[in-house]
Structures are given as C-alpha cells and as structure tokens.
Design an enzyme around this catalytic site. Structure first.
Site, PDB file in Angstrom:
ATOM      1  N   ASP A  67       0.819  -1.211   0.000  1.00 28.21           N
ATOM      2  CA  ASP A  67       0.000   0.000   0.000  1.00 28.21           C
ATOM      3  C   ASP A  67       0.858   1.268   0.000  1.00 28.21           C
ATOM      4  O   ASP A  67       2.080   1.215   0.180  1.00 28.21           O
ATOM      5  CB  ASP A  67      -0.951  -0.007   1.216  1.00 28.21           C
ATOM      6  CG  ASP A  67      -0.257  -0.392   2.522  1.00 28.21           C
ATOM      7  OD1 ASP A  67       0.984  -0.399   2.555  1.00 28.21           O
ATOM      8  OD2 ASP A  67      -0.961  -0.688   3.498  1.00 28.21           O
ATOM      9  N   ASP A 136      -7.264  -2.299  14.444  1.00 29.90           N
ATOM     10  CA  ASP A 136      -8.654  -2.663  14.137  1.00 29.90           C
ATOM     11  C   ASP A 136      -8.733  -3.955  13.305  1.00 29.90           C
ATOM     12  O   ASP A 136      -9.774  -4.273  12.745  1.00 29.90           O
ATOM     13  CB  ASP A 136      -9.374  -1.507  13.415  1.00 29.90           C
ATOM     14  CG  ASP A 136      -8.750  -1.172  12.058  1.00 29.90           C
ATOM     15  OD1 ASP A 136      -7.772  -1.843  11.645  1.00 29.90           O
ATOM     16  OD2 ASP A 136      -9.238  -0.242  11.393  1.00 29.90           O
ATOM     17  N   GLU A 143      -9.612  -1.751   5.618  1.00 26.69           N
ATOM     18  CA  GLU A 143     -10.277  -1.390   6.861  1.00 26.69           C
ATOM     19  C   GLU A 143     -11.512  -2.269   7.084  1.00 26.69           C
ATOM     20  O   GLU A 143     -11.990  -2.928   6.150  1.00 26.69           O
ATOM     21  CB  GLU A 143     -10.699   0.089   6.789  1.00 26.69           C
ATOM     22  CG  GLU A 143      -9.538   1.053   6.630  1.00 26.69           C
ATOM     23  CD  GLU A 143      -8.695   1.197   7.893  1.00 26.69           C
ATOM     24  OE1 GLU A 143      -8.644   0.267   8.720  1.00 26.69           O
ATOM     25  OE2 GLU A 143      -8.057   2.267   8.039  1.00 26.69           O
TER      26      GLU A 143
HETATM   27  C1  GLP Z   1      -0.595   0.554   8.508  1.00 28.05           C
HETATM   28  C2  GLP Z   1      -0.160  -0.317   7.328  1.00 28.05           C
HETATM   29  C3  GLP Z   1      -0.287  -1.791   7.669  1.00 28.05           C
HETATM   30  C4  GLP Z   1       0.383  -2.084   8.998  1.00 28.05           C
HETATM   31  C5  GLP Z   1      -0.258  -1.246  10.077  1.00 28.05           C
HETATM   32  C6  GLP Z   1       0.325  -1.508  11.456  1.00 28.05           C
HETATM   33  O1  GLP Z   1      -1.961   0.616   8.617  1.00 28.05           O
HETATM   34  N1  GLP Z   1      -0.930  -0.042   6.166  1.00 28.05           N
HETATM   35  O2  GLP Z   1       0.294  -2.555   6.627  1.00 28.05           O
HETATM   36  O3  GLP Z   1       0.262  -3.444   9.280  1.00 28.05           O
HETATM   37  O4  GLP Z   1      -0.056   0.118   9.751  1.00 28.05           O
HETATM   38  O5  GLP Z   1       1.500  -0.792  11.632  1.00 28.05           O
HETATM   39  P1  GLP Z   1       2.512  -1.010  12.821  1.00 28.05           P
HETATM   40  O6  GLP Z   1       3.303  -2.224  12.469  1.00 28.05           O
HETATM   41  O7  GLP Z   1       3.354   0.219  12.849  1.00 28.05           O
HETATM   42  O8  GLP Z   1       1.701  -1.203  14.056  1.00 28.05           O
END
Ligand code: GLP
Length: 260
Positions: A67, A136, A143
């Site tokens: 993404d 979430d 989402e």
């Molecule tokens: C974002 C990314 C996800 C990732 C999430 C959690 O939403 N799009 O791919 O898994 O963050 O991030 P973190 O690993 O910093 O908690």
C-alpha cells in the site's frame, strides 16, 4: 493457520526472516510481498544482515508493496516509498526495476490499480507476502467492512487508523485520509503469508483474526481461509489467545523438517 509465539520481538523477526530466506533459497527469483509499519522493521534488519553476510542474494527478486498513502510525494519522510528505501531496498541488491510500490500520486487511480494487479500476475504472483496488522484488525489498508475478495483500489482510512498513524506525522491533520492498497483478495492469492504482530496493543486484533469468526470486520481473519498462513507474534500480542497453550505445544512438538 500456524501460530508461532515468540519470547521477544527479536525472536519473532528472526523466525519470520528464516521463513523468507527458505523461500529465497528454494526460488532465487521469488516475488516478495512487502509491508510497511513498525512491526516488520526487525524482519527487514534480519534480511539485510543475512544479505551482508553473503547468505542471501536478492539479485533476481521482484517485490510488490501492499500500500501507499495518497497525496504524499515519494520523497515525503512518511511515504511508504521512502520507508522501504530507507529500511530495506537501499541495503540489498534488488534491481530497482523489480521494485513495485503503489503510486500515491497518480492522476488515474483506477487505471493504476488495474495495472498493479496485472503486474503481479505478469510476474507470476506473489510467493511470500509479509503482513502486519492494524489495531482494528486490518491488513494492508483493508479497513473493517472491506470485501474479503477486494482487489487493489483507493481506500478511505478509518479514523482509528488515522489516529494510530498520527504518531509518525507532525500532527494528526497531516495524516493522509486515502491510500492505495492491495485488496484482501489480492493478498489471499499469495502462495505463502507471514503475519507479524507485537505488543499489547495488537492482542485484541490478533485474537479476533486467529480465533474469531471470518468476517470483513476484521480483514486479517480472512487468513484463516488461506492454505499456508503463519502468524508470528510476541508474548504481548499473544495475550488474548484462548488456544495459546496449544500453539506452544504444537511449536514444541513440531518435527524438524530436514534441511537439504
Ligand atoms: C498501517 C499499514 C499496515 C500495517 C499497520 C500496522 O496501517 N498499512 O500494513 O500493518 O499500519 O503498523 P505497525 O506495524 O506500525 O503497528
């Protein structure tokens, strides 16, 4: 779904890196699905370490990132382009033309998303997809209420995700509201999936993804339907799992696969 509970974040990162290395040793031209966020940083450090030690060659590897935020130039310090360059790509030998990250600045999102899906197919599909999980329960930026057969598309972020990610920006107002993300259906086509999670903040999401019903409200729960998905978590992220003892028992009794 295999659940591997590790004592520390470092152990989690090493175990997941070994799984990626196994794929690359069997298929040097593998297609890797990359994730951003703080969770896979240790895994990337391990892969870089193996590469620098001459144990892992990325010269034939192709990558696709999950993404990217819409509206951030690639040079923005919070763009996922920049994140990947700083934390991984600049340390290994993947040919730059083999790196794919969704464009957050295209003027034609729909066409770009179709092209991205087509490129994944042309490259033979993703061999191993690395994933984190949002608090979430989202994977990539899928989402809650995202279709479980969704494809790469423009997505509006949930307010809770904007709150979670505000820590990386100077203020909450600077967090982009939209992203381009692979869909759950796109992710599910990867041959192998590794989901990583650490810390207490992820314990609810992990429990729902692993032991809850398969539901679009927790898009990571779709992985229960995947034939080869492994969840690597630390103790804190495992805190709400009901079957924890069983997962530890399976890990302890797992026959060592003979290494060739
Ligand atoms: C974002 C990314 C996800 C990732 C999430 C959690 O939403 N799009 O791919 O898994 O963050 O991030 P973190 O690993 O910093 O908690």
């Amino acid at each position: 779904m295999e659940v591997i509970i590790c004592k520390t974040d470092d152990e989690m990162s090493r175990a997941a890196a070994e799984a990626v290395a196994d794929v690359l040793n069997a298929k040097p031209n593998a297609v890797l699905g990359m994730a951003t966020g703080s969770t896979p940083l240790g895994l990337y450090q391990q892969l870089v370490r193996m590469h620098k030690a001459g144990q892992l060659d990325f010269s034939q590897v192709t990558t696709f990132n999950l993404d990217e935020y819409v509206g951030l130039p690639v040079t923005h310090e919070q763009s996922y382009h920049r994140f990947m360059h700083e934390n991984f790509f600049r340390h290994v030998n993947i040919p730059p033309q083999n790196v794919h990250i969704p464009s957050g600045t295209t003027r034609n999102y729909r066409a770009f998303c179709d092209w991205y899906e087509q490129r994944i197919r042309e490259c033979g599909g993703i061999d191993v997809q690395i994933l984190g999980i949002g608090s979430d329960g989202h994977i990539a930026f899928n989402e809650p209420a995202s279709s479980l057969s969704s494809r790469t598309r423009l997505k509006t972020l949930a307010k809770s995700t904007i709150d979670d990610n505000a820590r990386f920006f100077k203020s909450r107002d600077e967090v982009p509201i939209y992203a381009i993300t692979m869909g759950v259906g796109t992710i599910m086509e990867a041959r192998k999936i590794l989901l990583l999670a650490n810390g207490k903040k992820k314990a609810d999401a992990v429990a729902q993804a692993v032991e809850g019903p398969v539901t679009s409200m927790i898009t990571a729960s779709a992985l229960q339907m995947h034939p080869d998905a492994t969840v690597y978590i630390d103790h804190e992220a495992a805190g709400k799992l009901k079957m924890r003892e069983y997962y530890d028992w399976v890990k302890e009794k797992k026959p060592e696969a003979p290494r060739v």
